[in-house]
Design an enzyme around this catalytic site. Structure first.
Site, PDB file in Angstrom:
ATOM      1  N   GLU A  80      36.937  21.605 -19.970  1.00  0.00           N
ATOM      2  CA  GLU A  80      36.069  22.610 -20.158  1.00  0.00           C
ATOM      3  C   GLU A  80      35.517  22.653 -21.676  1.00  0.00           C
ATOM      4  O   GLU A  80      34.089  23.218 -21.749  1.00  0.00           O
ATOM      5  CB  GLU A  80      36.939  23.978 -19.778  1.00  0.00           C
ATOM      6  CG  GLU A  80      36.099  25.288 -19.550  1.00  0.00           C
ATOM      7  CD  GLU A  80      36.572  26.443 -19.031  1.00  0.00           C
ATOM      8  OE1 GLU A  80      36.722  26.323 -18.008  1.00  0.00           O
ATOM      9  OE2 GLU A  80      36.996  26.924 -19.896  1.00  0.00           O
ATOM     10  N   GLU A  93      38.053  36.640  -9.400  1.00  0.00           N
ATOM     11  CA  GLU A  93      39.273  36.127  -9.003  1.00  0.00           C
ATOM     12  C   GLU A  93      40.435  37.104  -9.278  1.00  0.00           C
ATOM     13  O   GLU A  93      41.262  37.675  -8.489  1.00  0.00           O
ATOM     14  CB  GLU A  93      39.704  34.589  -9.408  1.00  0.00           C
ATOM     15  CG  GLU A  93      38.580  33.701  -8.732  1.00  0.00           C
ATOM     16  CD  GLU A  93      37.643  33.457  -9.793  1.00  0.00           C
ATOM     17  OE1 GLU A  93      36.737  32.371  -9.553  1.00  0.00           O
ATOM     18  OE2 GLU A  93      37.143  34.332 -10.619  1.00  0.00           O
ATOM     19  N   LYS A 135      39.146  39.855 -19.848  1.00  0.00           N
ATOM     20  CA  LYS A 135      38.719  40.515 -21.164  1.00  0.00           C
ATOM     21  C   LYS A 135      37.566  41.486 -20.690  1.00  0.00           C
ATOM     22  O   LYS A 135      37.545  42.772 -21.343  1.00  0.00           O
ATOM     23  CB  LYS A 135      37.797  39.303 -21.881  1.00  0.00           C
ATOM     24  CG  LYS A 135      37.375  39.899 -23.135  1.00  0.00           C
ATOM     25  CD  LYS A 135      36.524  38.882 -23.848  1.00  0.00           C
ATOM     26  CE  LYS A 135      37.303  37.961 -24.611  1.00  0.00           C
ATOM     27  NZ  LYS A 135      36.578  36.779 -25.338  1.00  0.00           N
ATOM     28  N   GLY A 148      38.556  32.042 -24.237  1.00  0.00           N
ATOM     29  CA  GLY A 148      39.533  31.920 -23.393  1.00  0.00           C
ATOM     30  C   GLY A 148      40.618  30.899 -23.390  1.00  0.00           C
ATOM     31  O   GLY A 148      41.952  30.990 -23.104  1.00  0.00           O
ATOM     32  N   ARG A 149      40.311  29.701 -23.385  1.00  0.00           N
ATOM     33  CA  ARG A 149      41.371  28.544 -23.389  1.00  0.00           C
ATOM     34  C   ARG A 149      41.971  28.563 -24.680  1.00  0.00           C
ATOM     35  O   ARG A 149      42.846  27.607 -24.881  1.00  0.00           O
ATOM     36  CB  ARG A 149      40.622  27.152 -22.930  1.00  0.00           C
ATOM     37  CG  ARG A 149      39.350  26.919 -23.829  1.00  0.00           C
ATOM     38  CD  ARG A 149      38.870  25.725 -23.128  1.00  0.00           C
ATOM     39  NE  ARG A 149      37.402  25.397 -23.710  1.00  0.00           N
ATOM     40  CZ  ARG A 149      36.185  26.167 -23.485  1.00  0.00           C
ATOM     41  NH1 ARG A 149      36.147  26.994 -22.726  1.00  0.00           N
ATOM     42  NH2 ARG A 149      35.060  25.785 -24.094  1.00  0.00           N
ATOM     43  N   LYS A 201      29.991  30.340  -9.437  1.00  0.00           N
ATOM     44  CA  LYS A 201      30.396  31.684  -9.310  1.00  0.00           C
ATOM     45  C   LYS A 201      29.393  32.386  -8.993  1.00  0.00           C
ATOM     46  O   LYS A 201      29.364  33.311  -7.904  1.00  0.00           O
ATOM     47  CB  LYS A 201      30.653  32.413 -10.714  1.00  0.00           C
ATOM     48  CG  LYS A 201      32.221  31.678 -11.115  1.00  0.00           C
ATOM     49  CD  LYS A 201      32.513  32.517 -12.457  1.00  0.00           C
ATOM     50  CE  LYS A 201      33.944  31.849 -12.983  1.00  0.00           C
ATOM     51  NZ  LYS A 201      34.100  32.646 -14.352  1.00  0.00           N
ATOM     52  N   HIS A 227      56.281   6.353 -10.873  1.00  0.00           N
ATOM     53  CA  HIS A 227      56.156   6.116  -9.330  1.00  0.00           C
ATOM     54  C   HIS A 227      54.902   6.784  -8.524  1.00  0.00           C
ATOM     55  O   HIS A 227      55.246   6.955  -7.578  1.00  0.00           O
ATOM     56  CB  HIS A 227      57.434   6.831  -8.765  1.00  0.00           C
ATOM     57  CG  HIS A 227      58.747   6.093  -9.358  1.00  0.00           C
ATOM     58  ND1 HIS A 227      59.372   5.173  -8.712  1.00  0.00           N
ATOM     59  CD2 HIS A 227      59.442   6.415 -10.541  1.00  0.00           C
ATOM     60  CE1 HIS A 227      60.268   4.459  -9.504  1.00  0.00           C
ATOM     61  NE2 HIS A 227      60.593   5.411 -10.730  1.00  0.00           N
TER      62      HIS A 227
END
Length: 557
Positions: free
Chosen positions: A355, A214, A208, A269-270, A514, A386
């Site tokens: 979050e 990153e 954005k 964002g999510r 960050k 398993h």
């Protein structure tokens, strides 16, 4: 919220009293005494059938949970969200991901302005761009069609698109590939670019602000790789597009701002896969299927907005989650999809839930006096069986779980899917029933085991049972049913956050690390470089920095 804190409401106190008596609740007996339990505790909506009858609930408990929702003003808060009220108070923002998937004729106001024309304009731009890519009219610098997408983003700009793209693999356009790069670990990018042809690759940079460390580190390295293959700087505009709002930074990067697709600060964002962040989805499965994904979510939105609480899937399952977390002390929840295409759903929901509701301060700035978001984890069935199901069945902690499956597979090969469905049904039944010691003893005795052998083995084969689960069934995994499933979880998370009195739409907790990382970065050496000793940190961090620098310095010798 009517009360200053949810635990001050009469319903909370009533639920606390009911929880004190919950040790007498036995799921097997509840089913035996109520033949209609499964029918009464199931709801069908938006292509999903949700059976919540295998949870430790009764009509009385549900009545008080719904009263808690009323005490905390859940329906009013829901209506505020749909109305565009700025319910993200810490950032002074509306929360309107629901508008992204609604019909064009409906209105959503932000600061008095209808945002639907903006949404429809970007959707139209996505469609036009997809048409140009799929038809081969948008080509790379050598004239070749772009048949490979590399999406570079992180968090919500990665987890949603990668989960949906994988889930809807059967709907992928033949001959197209989509890759996702999120980790700043250079290995992630290098492993992807080693597989692709730069002449046919389209890089989608999703940020954005166009400043996310990153994402921009990976984007810059991807651009460097592209130029190193023989392209010119002017060719970047033919192979890179941006999902952003920062036109100046996009242009400086070398991307044509005509190929910048925007979203807005009322899109978290999510919750952004429904926006232009869904571009890689549309490029892989086609714009028509992308709109079907939106339509499935819209159907769940309508259900959530209009159904009363006692018949409202997201609200009811949220309330049952509150019962688990705050009254039965269940601190973890497993998401267990019995469909390989949904293998990324647990990771997606980890971010969506943890979050959003991983908070310990209320919207009013007070520390919570009660537990909030649970730990979310999961794997596809039957793999998880398993791996970690042992702990769910016989561990010391009670863990709740959602089991998810389509009745029909996209790949009906032999009896594979019937066996998968058998496990989808058997595991919740086993978690509910358990196996009491007397049954274990009887089975061992019938098999001819000696008394000494029975005494030695029986305790290990005992299962406590009474473990709560919810079963979510769909006819088939399609864009529509996937959209409904995601929206169901979004609204469930919203409901729980509201009842806890927290803001589900900010994420300040990710910021501190960050900031510290930016401070540490200049102190870390390149390979072969010598750096001065670190001093301004705690002794552990400083020692580790020095050790890393020494290793990296020596690596060049």
């Amino acid at each position: 919220m009517t009360f200053s804190s949810p635990d001050q409401s009469p319903a909370w106190r009533a639920l606390s009293d009911l929880a004190a008596q919950s040790s007498s609740l036995n799921l097997t007996r509840l089913f035996e005494t109520d033949p209609t339990r499964a029918e009464r505790y199931s709801i069908e909506a938006a292509g999903l059938v949700v059976d919540y009858s295998k949870n430790l609930i009764t009509d009385e408990i549900l009545e008080q949970l719904i009263a808690l929702a009323a005490d905390t003003g859940l329906e009013e808060r829901r209506d505020e969200m749909f109305a565009g009220t700025k319910i993200n108070e810490t950032e002074n923002r509306s929360v309107l991901h629901v508008a992204l998937r609604d019909k064009a004729e409906n209105k959503y106001l932000v600061d008095g302005s209808d945002i639907m024309p903006l949404i429809q304009a970007e959707l139209s731009r996505i469609k036009d761009f997809c048409d140009r890519i799929h038809s081969g009219h948008f080509t790379g610098y050598t004239g070749k069609p772009l048949n490979t997408v590399v999406n570079i983003g992180i968090g919500g700009s990665d987890l949603g698109p990668v989960m949906v793209t994988d889930a809807l693999t059967p709907y992928g356009i033949e001959g197209r590939q989509t890759h996702f790069v999120s980790n700043v670990d250079g290995t992630h990018l290098i492993e992807v670019v080693n597989k692709i042809d730069p002449e046919t690759a389209l890089f989608v940079i999703a940020s954005k602000t166009f400043t996310t460390q990153e994402t921009m580190t990976n984007a810059t390295s991807a651009r460097d790789w592209f130029l190193d293959t023989g392209a010119e700087a002017s060719d970047v505009a033919k192979h890179f597009i941006a999902l952003s709002t920062n036109a100046e930074a996009v242009g400086k990067f070398g991307i044509d701002t005509a190929n910048m697709f925007r979203f807005w600060d009322w899109v978290g964002g999510r919750y952004s896969l429904w926006s232009v962040i869904g571009m890689p989805i549309a490029l892989q499965i086609g714009f028509e299927n992308f709109t079907k994904l939106l339509a499935g979510a819209r159907e769940m939105d309508s259900h959530f907005e209009n159904e009363p609480l006692h018949a409202n899937l997201p609200a009811l399952l949220a309330l049952i989650g509150i019962w688990h977390r705050n009254f039965l002390d269940i601190g973890a929840h497993a998401v267990l999809p019995y469909d390989q295409y949904l293998h990324r759903l647990p990771a997606y929901l980890q971010q969506a839930d943890m979050e959003s509701n991983g908070k310990s301060v209320t919207r009013k700035g007070n520390a919570t006096s009660y537990a909030t978001g649970p730990v979310i984890f999961g794997e596809p069935g039957t793999n998880g069986q398993h791996a970690f199901y042992q702990l769910i069945h016989q561990g010391t902690d009670v863990i709740s779980a959602d089991f998810i499956a389509p009745a029909i597979s996209h790949n009906e090969t032999g009896d594979h899917h019937r066996k998968l469905l058998a496990n989808f049904l058997a595991q919740p039944e086993a978690l509910m029933r358990g196996k009491p010691l007397e049954q274990v003893v009887a089975e061992l005795s019938a098999s001819g085991a000696s008394d000494d052998e029975i005494e030695r083995i029986a305790p290990h084969r005992k299962f406590p049972g009474n473990r709560p689960t919810t079963s979510i069934l769909m006819k088939k995994l399609t864009p529509e049913t996937l959209g409904a499933l995601i929206a169901f979880y979004e609204h469930k998370i919203f409901c729980q956050g509201h009842i806890w009195g927290i803001n589900s739409f900010d994420q300040w907790g990710v910021e501190l690390g960050k900031i510290l990382a930016k401070n540490i970065l200049p102190e870390l050496s390149d390979i072969g470089e010598e750096k001065p000793t670190a001093h301004q940190h705690d002794s552990s961090t400083s020692t580790l920095i020095d050790r890393i620098n020494q290793i990296r310095k020596d690596a060049d010798s």
